[in-house]
Scaffold this motif. Structure first.
Motif, PDB file in Angstrom:
ATOM      1  N   VAL A  79       0.842  -1.205   0.000  1.00 32.07           N
ATOM      2  CA  VAL A  79       0.000   0.000   0.000  1.00 32.07           C
ATOM      3  C   VAL A  79       0.874   1.251   0.000  1.00 32.07           C
ATOM      4  CG1 VAL A  79      -1.742   1.293   1.310  1.00 32.07           C
ATOM      5  CG2 VAL A  79      -1.876  -1.205   1.160  1.00 32.07           C
ATOM      6  N   THR A  80       0.574   2.180  -0.873  1.00 30.06           N
ATOM      7  CA  THR A  80       1.384   3.393  -0.948  1.00 30.06           C
ATOM      8  C   THR A  80       0.697   4.604  -0.316  1.00 30.06           C
ATOM      9  OG1 THR A  80       0.565   3.992  -3.138  1.00 30.06           O
ATOM     10  CG2 THR A  80       2.544   2.631  -3.061  1.00 30.06           C
ATOM     11  N   GLU A  81      -0.629   4.692  -0.421  1.00 29.49           N
ATOM     12  CA  GLU A  81      -1.307   5.817   0.222  1.00 29.49           C
ATOM     13  C   GLU A  81      -2.803   5.591   0.295  1.00 29.49           C
ATOM     14  OE1 GLU A  81      -1.726   9.594  -2.008  1.00 29.49           O
ATOM     15  OE2 GLU A  81      -0.692   8.567  -3.642  1.00 29.49           O
ATOM     16  N   LEU A  82      -3.423   6.360   1.186  1.00 31.78           N
ATOM     17  CA  LEU A  82      -4.883   6.429   1.245  1.00 31.78           C
ATOM     18  C   LEU A  82      -5.234   7.819   0.758  1.00 31.78           C
ATOM     19  CD1 LEU A  82      -7.577   5.100   2.183  1.00 31.78           C
ATOM     20  CD2 LEU A  82      -7.238   6.256   4.362  1.00 31.78           C
ATOM     21  N   ALA A  83      -5.965   7.887  -0.344  1.00 30.57           N
ATOM     22  CA  ALA A  83      -6.218   9.192  -0.963  1.00 30.57           C
ATOM     23  C   ALA A  83      -7.683   9.572  -0.835  1.00 30.57           C
ATOM     24  CB  ALA A  83      -5.830   9.129  -2.436  1.00 30.57           C
ATOM     25  N   ARG A  84      -7.904  10.860  -0.731  1.00 31.01           N
ATOM     26  CA  ARG A  84      -9.279  11.366  -0.756  1.00 31.01           C
ATOM     27  C   ARG A  84      -9.827  11.174  -2.164  1.00 31.01           C
ATOM     28  NH1 ARG A  84     -11.127  13.796   3.365  1.00 31.01           N
ATOM     29  NH2 ARG A  84      -9.756  14.496   5.028  1.00 31.01           N
ATOM     30  N   PRO A  85     -11.142  11.148  -2.271  1.00 37.26           N
ATOM     31  CA  PRO A  85     -11.706  10.940  -3.600  1.00 37.26           C
ATOM     32  C   PRO A  85     -11.287  12.050  -4.569  1.00 37.26           C
ATOM     33  CG  PRO A  85     -13.394  10.816  -1.926  1.00 37.26           C
ATOM     34  CD  PRO A  85     -12.166  11.292  -1.242  1.00 37.26           C
ATOM     35  N   ASP A  86     -10.661  11.654  -5.624  1.00 29.66           N
ATOM     36  CA  ASP A  86     -10.323  12.581  -6.705  1.00 29.66           C
ATOM     37  C   ASP A  86     -11.355  12.391  -7.798  1.00 29.66           C
ATOM     38  OD1 ASP A  86      -7.974  14.018  -6.031  1.00 29.66           O
ATOM     39  OD2 ASP A  86      -6.878  12.128  -6.083  1.00 29.66           O
ATOM     40  N   SER A  87     -11.244  13.187  -8.786  1.00 30.15           N
ATOM     41  CA  SER A  87     -12.215  13.004  -9.865  1.00 30.15           C
ATOM     42  C   SER A  87     -11.825  11.783 -10.698  1.00 30.15           C
ATOM     43  CB  SER A  87     -12.298  14.249 -10.721  1.00 30.15           C
ATOM     44  OG  SER A  87     -11.026  14.631 -11.123  1.00 30.15           O
ATOM     45  N   LEU A  88     -12.736  10.847 -10.717  1.00 28.10           N
ATOM     46  CA  LEU A  88     -12.552   9.635 -11.505  1.00 28.10           C
ATOM     47  C   LEU A  88     -12.734   9.997 -12.969  1.00 28.10           C
ATOM     48  CD1 LEU A  88     -12.356   6.460 -11.406  1.00 28.10           C
ATOM     49  CD2 LEU A  88     -14.849   6.492 -11.509  1.00 28.10           C
ATOM     50  N   GLN A  89     -11.819   9.555 -13.798  1.00 25.32           N
ATOM     51  CA  GLN A  89     -11.923   9.847 -15.228  1.00 25.32           C
ATOM     52  C   GLN A  89     -12.204   8.542 -15.964  1.00 25.32           C
ATOM     53  OE1 GLN A  89      -9.469  12.811 -16.838  1.00 25.32           O
ATOM     54  NE2 GLN A  89      -8.511  13.327 -14.891  1.00 25.32           N
ATOM     55  N   THR A  90     -13.135   8.604 -16.862  1.00 32.69           N
ATOM     56  CA  THR A  90     -13.547   7.374 -17.544  1.00 32.69           C
ATOM     57  C   THR A  90     -13.418   7.522 -19.054  1.00 32.69           C
ATOM     58  OG1 THR A  90     -15.846   8.069 -17.653  1.00 32.69           O
ATOM     59  CG2 THR A  90     -15.206   6.814 -15.729  1.00 32.69           C
ATOM     60  N   PHE A  91     -13.260   6.397 -19.708  1.00 28.96           N
ATOM     61  CA  PHE A  91     -13.281   6.319 -21.173  1.00 28.96           C
ATOM     62  C   PHE A  91     -13.708   4.896 -21.522  1.00 28.96           C
ATOM     63  CE2 PHE A  91      -8.909   5.989 -19.584  1.00 28.96           C
ATOM     64  CZ  PHE A  91      -8.589   4.691 -19.954  1.00 28.96           C
ATOM     65  N   PRO A  92     -14.129   4.673 -22.762  1.00 32.93           N
ATOM     66  CA  PRO A  92     -14.654   3.341 -23.091  1.00 32.93           C
ATOM     67  C   PRO A  92     -13.608   2.238 -22.891  1.00 32.93           C
ATOM     68  CG  PRO A  92     -15.181   4.907 -24.825  1.00 32.93           C
ATOM     69  CD  PRO A  92     -14.228   5.602 -23.898  1.00 32.93           C
ATOM     70  N   HIS A  93     -14.032   1.161 -22.283  1.00 31.46           N
ATOM     71  CA  HIS A  93     -13.183  -0.025 -22.143  1.00 31.46           C
ATOM     72  C   HIS A  93     -14.076  -1.198 -21.796  1.00 31.46           C
ATOM     73  CE1 HIS A  93     -13.398  -0.581 -17.770  1.00 31.46           C
ATOM     74  NE2 HIS A  93     -13.532   0.730 -17.727  1.00 31.46           N
ATOM     75  N   CYS A  94     -13.537  -2.397 -21.789  1.00 26.40           N
ATOM     76  CA  CYS A  94     -14.342  -3.603 -21.542  1.00 26.40           C
ATOM     77  C   CYS A  94     -13.831  -4.421 -20.363  1.00 26.40           C
ATOM     78  CB  CYS A  94     -14.338  -4.495 -22.787  1.00 26.40           C
ATOM     79  SG  CYS A  94     -14.936  -3.701 -24.263  1.00 26.40           S
ATOM     80  N   THR A  95     -12.828  -3.948 -19.648  1.00 29.90           N
ATOM     81  CA  THR A  95     -12.266  -4.752 -18.564  1.00 29.90           C
ATOM     82  C   THR A  95     -13.186  -4.704 -17.346  1.00 29.90           C
ATOM     83  OG1 THR A  95     -10.045  -4.252 -19.351  1.00 29.90           O
ATOM     84  CG2 THR A  95     -10.224  -5.139 -17.134  1.00 29.90           C
TER      85      THR A  95
END
Lengths: 142, 129
Positions: A26-42
């Motif tokens: 584990v490297t850090e516990l971060a506050r919610p940042d803006s999640l960025q999305t783009f098309p993917h299938c995973t």
């Protein structure tokens, strides 16, 4: 008290349950940042975060570990995840504050899913240790 | 959007469902792919066709935003393991926003283009040996 054979783990909550990751991953516990999305299938990947100039994939493991009714995620636990032969940072959304704990691994019962690599007994609580790379490689039906 | 013709070519149309139209420009037939279908997105209302350079491929898109220069391309994180590994050349960061950089050769791959060329020649009655 830390006994012989104890190792450090980061305990993270997902709804009513807690799970563990080895602290060295584990490297850090971060506050919610803006999640960025783009098309993917995973499956499980919710998008990416931009942290200090690095692009970090966000893997929403709550849907596998506790199901679709998980409460809103409040923080991102950022951990090193081994992917093939390389390490890569991965953000795991969690539902509350995390805790650092030292404990010895208890043996697996044999009934756990393949992505649980061990068990910790902390007081009356049994905490499952998550093998992030195995969980991420799962095929989750849509 | 003018000059688009609905693509119907026997079984090929069913094989490559994302290929919806053809477009004639300067004596070249461009095979036009619906970008929403390619990226497995819900159906959209395309209003533009991007004609790609060096390949006979067009892409139906909803709109175009701007032209910009990208100086750094980040590798797609290995956590992405499915079709998107072929869709994208990598990721770019523009003003704090992460944008996928599309692999233009993935809209129609070489094998698909060969099948299309052969099918088109057959329809036009050109004998190939």
């Amino acid at each position: 008290m830390i006994g012989d054979g104890d190792k450090s783990y980061v305990l993270f909550p997902l709804g009513e349950k807690r799970f563990a990751l080895p602290a060295e991953a584990v490297t850090e516990l971060a506050r919610p940042d803006s999640l960025q999305t783009f098309p993917h299938c995973t499956p499980l990947l919710a998008g990416v975060l931009l942290r200090r100039g690095r692009i970090v994939p966000v893997c929403d493991i709550a849907q596998v570990l506790i199901g679709p009714g998980a409460p809103p995620r409040k923080f991102y636990l950022i951990a090193n995840c081994k992917s093939e032969s390389r390490q890569e940072l991965t953000a795991v959304p969690v539902t509350g504050e995390c805790e650092l704990a030292s404990a010895a691994r208890a043996p697996l019962t044999g009934k756990e899913p393949h992505y649980i690599s061990g068990l910790l007994t902390i007081g009356n609580e049994t905490v499952e240790i998550v093998a992030l790379e195995k969980l991420m490689s799962m095929e989750v039906p849509a | 959007m003018e000059g688009l013709h609905a693509f119907t070519l026997g079984g090929i149309s069913a094989q490559i469902a994302k290929l919806t139209h053809t477009l004639e420009r300067s004596g070249t037939t461009y095979f036009v792919v619906d970008a929403a279908m390619h990226f497995q997105l819900p159906p959209s209302r395309p209003s533009r066709v991007l004609i790609l350079r060096n390949v006979p491929t067009g892409v139906l898109v909803d709109s175009t935003d701007r032209i910009m220069e990208i100086t750094t391309l980040h590798a797609l994180p290995r956590a992405f393991t499915h079709e998107e590994r072929g869709w994208y050349r990598g990721l770019a960061v523009v003003n704090g926003a992460v944008m996928p950089v599309v692999n233009h050769n993935a809209f129609l791959n070489k094998a698909e283009l060969e099948v299309l060329r052969a099918g088109l020649e057959r329809v036009r009655g050109v004998v190939t040996v």
